[in-house]
Design a protein around this motif. Structure first.
Motif: not given
Length: 169
Positions: A36-45, A60-67, A105-114
């Protein structure tokens, strides 16, 4: 993005460029079963489900290269879907649809806020997938047993599913 399920092996997530003649390449290969991979609408995750822990969880991982990856679900999760601004992710946990607000934040992998349970849908069939409006205010899903010659569309069947305590965006 697509999933390759070779016989007697775990499934892997692949990237298929839209360029004519471009060759698909593996995005994520682990000993676990990813789906069930789903690319974020902004193409980053990329949000996806993995059974690495012994049950399905949403990551959740970065796109196009996982990190560095981030686990999104707690106590199981499947079928992630994005809100149109890439700031919120939805997933099923049993018969509950949960929303996760993300802080990127910036290019970092997003954190869960809520993390908020939006609603229960005991007759929903998450295996059939679901759809989310771009603003995250409406959801489409298969509910109940299928009827071979009947289509029922229920508008606002669940009413306002947003909790009143939900933080403002």
């Amino acid at each position: 993005l697509f999933v390759d399920e070779p016989p007697n092996e775990p499934a892997h997530i692949w990237i298929q460029p839209l360029d004519s003649g471009a060759i698909a390449r593996r995005y994520l290969t682990t000993p676990a079963y990813e789906d069930f991979p789903r690319l974020s609408p902004d193409g980053r995750w990329v949000a996806y489900t993995s059974d690495e822990t012994g049950r399905g969880e949403v990551y959740l991982q970065a796109y196009p290269t996982p990190g560095r990856r981030v686990i999104i679900s707690r106590s199981g999760g499947t079928r992630p879907a994005w809100r149109g601004d890439s700031q919120e992710l939805y997933y099923w946990q049993g018969d509950q649809l949960l929303a996760v607000s993300l802080n990127a934040r910036g290019g970092e992998v997003p954190e869960v806020k809520d993390r908020v349970m939006l609603f229960r849908a005991p007759t929903a069939d998450p295996s059939k997938g679901f759809g989310v409006s771009p603003d995250g205010s409406r959801f489409a899903m298969v509910i109940g047993a299928p009827h071979p010659h009947r289509l029922v569309v229920a508008l606002d069947a669940l009413g306002d599913v947003r909790p009143s305590k939900r933080p403002e965006r």
